[in-house]
Design a protein around this motif. Structure first.
Motif, PDB file in Angstrom:
ATOM      1  N   TYR A  35       1.254   9.831 -35.781  1.00 16.34           N
ATOM      2  CA  TYR A  35       0.125   9.613 -34.877  1.00 16.34           C
ATOM      3  C   TYR A  35       0.496   8.717 -33.696  1.00 16.34           C
ATOM      4  O   TYR A  35      -0.012   8.918 -32.582  1.00 16.34           O
ATOM      5  CB  TYR A  35      -1.066   9.051 -35.654  1.00 16.34           C
ATOM      6  N   GLU A  36       1.371   7.744 -33.896  1.00 16.09           N
ATOM      7  CA  GLU A  36       1.812   6.932 -32.761  1.00 16.09           C
ATOM      8  C   GLU A  36       2.566   7.793 -31.748  1.00 16.09           C
ATOM      9  O   GLU A  36       2.437   7.603 -30.529  1.00 16.09           O
ATOM     10  CB  GLU A  36       2.669   5.769 -33.242  1.00 16.09           C
ATOM     11  N   THR A  37       3.342   8.752 -32.255  1.00 22.34           N
ATOM     12  CA  THR A  37       4.061   9.653 -31.357  1.00 22.34           C
ATOM     13  C   THR A  37       3.091  10.560 -30.611  1.00 22.34           C
ATOM     14  O   THR A  37       3.227  10.776 -29.397  1.00 22.34           O
ATOM     15  CB  THR A  37       5.074  10.491 -32.155  1.00 22.34           C
ATOM     16  N   LEU A  38       2.108  11.110 -31.312  1.00 24.53           N
ATOM     17  CA  LEU A  38       1.122  11.972 -30.662  1.00 24.53           C
ATOM     18  C   LEU A  38       0.330  11.202 -29.604  1.00 24.53           C
ATOM     19  O   LEU A  38       0.052  11.728 -28.515  1.00 24.53           O
ATOM     20  CB  LEU A  38       0.178  12.569 -31.701  1.00 24.53           C
ATOM     21  N   LEU A  39      -0.021   9.951 -29.897  1.00 20.23           N
ATOM     22  CA  LEU A  39      -0.726   9.125 -28.923  1.00 20.23           C
ATOM     23  C   LEU A  39       0.156   8.880 -27.695  1.00 20.23           C
ATOM     24  O   LEU A  39      -0.308   8.969 -26.551  1.00 20.23           O
ATOM     25  CB  LEU A  39      -1.137   7.794 -29.557  1.00 20.23           C
ATOM     26  N   ALA A  85      12.690   6.908 -34.399  1.00 18.79           N
ATOM     27  CA  ALA A  85      11.537   7.185 -33.547  1.00 18.79           C
ATOM     28  C   ALA A  85      11.923   7.969 -32.295  1.00 18.79           C
ATOM     29  O   ALA A  85      11.237   8.931 -31.931  1.00 18.79           O
ATOM     30  CB  ALA A  85      10.830   5.875 -33.188  1.00 18.79           C
ATOM     31  N   PRO A  86      13.025   7.621 -31.604  1.00 19.14           N
ATOM     32  CA  PRO A  86      13.410   8.415 -30.433  1.00 19.14           C
ATOM     33  C   PRO A  86      13.742   9.873 -30.779  1.00 19.14           C
ATOM     34  O   PRO A  86      13.413  10.783 -30.007  1.00 19.14           O
ATOM     35  CB  PRO A  86      14.639   7.684 -29.897  1.00 19.14           C
ATOM     36  N   MET A  87      14.372  10.092 -31.924  1.00 18.59           N
ATOM     37  CA  MET A  87      14.655  11.475 -32.349  1.00 18.59           C
ATOM     38  C   MET A  87      13.370  12.259 -32.555  1.00 18.59           C
ATOM     39  O   MET A  87      13.247  13.423 -32.158  1.00 18.59           O
ATOM     40  CB  MET A  87      15.461  11.475 -33.653  1.00 18.59           C
ATOM     41  N   PHE A  88      12.405  11.607 -33.184  1.00 16.31           N
ATOM     42  CA  PHE A  88      11.127  12.259 -33.474  1.00 16.31           C
ATOM     43  C   PHE A  88      10.358  12.525 -32.186  1.00 16.31           C
ATOM     44  O   PHE A  88       9.821  13.624 -31.983  1.00 16.31           O
ATOM     45  CB  PHE A  88      10.321  11.373 -34.415  1.00 16.31           C
TER      46      PHE A  88
END
Length: 222
Positions: free
Chosen positions: A85-89, A206-209
């Motif tokens: 969800y942090e990535t989607l945000l 996190a950067p990969m994701f």
């Protein structure tokens, strides 16, 4: 004389299982055990969550016992949801704040999240028969998204289930993090699953994701 019904006349697959879905005996027994121990938990097939006009579909493996099985919303309440969800945000596929509860007001934008298997499996490992039983709901979810263009699969089990849900061979796609391939009218992007195990071991950062979702956004913007 009764008339036969052609395959084209059959109703489309449902996108959501029954609240007390009986299809998988092992998962039913596990669900009932959790209900007895935690009657205040959701304890049922986790419904899809997001924008019904989404062009992006994110497909996980199955609800976590302490995550969606507890809260009733995919990837809500366990560590995997924090990164997702942090990535989607960050990428504009969600608005609001993720507070690990289904009433936190978080909204998805142009994005839907679902799981290949809708009930929490013991040890987070669904059996092949359970994947097969639940695939009709994955097919139904895909078919219910009229604007869908990109599917992000979280892990190779999710990737194989998406391919089978589309009527393709599981070997039709490319395995591994960051892989990209066409599957029918859709582009599939595969990522390692955003589990604590993968992030703690450094298999997924996190950067990969984020790079996977940046690519999804580029495909949709393009």
């Amino acid at each position: 004389m009764p008339t036969s019904t052609s395959a084209s006349a059959l109703p489309p697959p449902s996108s959501e299982p029954l609240r007390d879905c009986p299809l998988c005996p092992r998962l039913v027994a596990y669900r009932r055990a959790n209900q007895a121990e935690h009657p205040d938990w959701f304890n049922g097939p986790a419904p899809s969550f997001g924008d019904p006009e989404a062009r992006l579909l994110v497909v996980g493996l199955a609800p976590g016992r302490m995550g969606a099985n507890r809260t009733g919303r995919p990837f809500t309440g366990d560590y995997a949801g924090v990164l997702l969800y942090e990535t989607l945000l960050k990428l504009g596929f969600a608005r609001g704040r993720y507070e690990a509860r289904p009433d936190d007001g978080l909204q998805l934008v142009d994005c839907m999240i679902t799981n290949a298997v809708r009930c929490a499996p013991p040890g987070n490992k669904p059996e092949t028969s359970e994947e097969t039983n639940c695939r009709q709901f994955l097919t139904g979810t895909i078919e219910a998204l009229p604007r869908l263009k990109v599917i992000v699969t979280l892990g190779d089990v999710s990737r194989r289930n998406v391919l089978r849900a589309l009527g393709l061979k599981a070997s039709a796609g490319i395995a591994g993090h960051g892989s990209e391939f066409a599957a029918g009218p859709y582009t599939v992007l595969n990522s390692y699953h955003c589990s604590r195990l993968n992030t703690n071991t450094g298999r997924l950062t996190a950067p990969m994701f984020e790079a996977v979702f940046e690519r999804a956004k580029a495909l949709l913007d393009g």
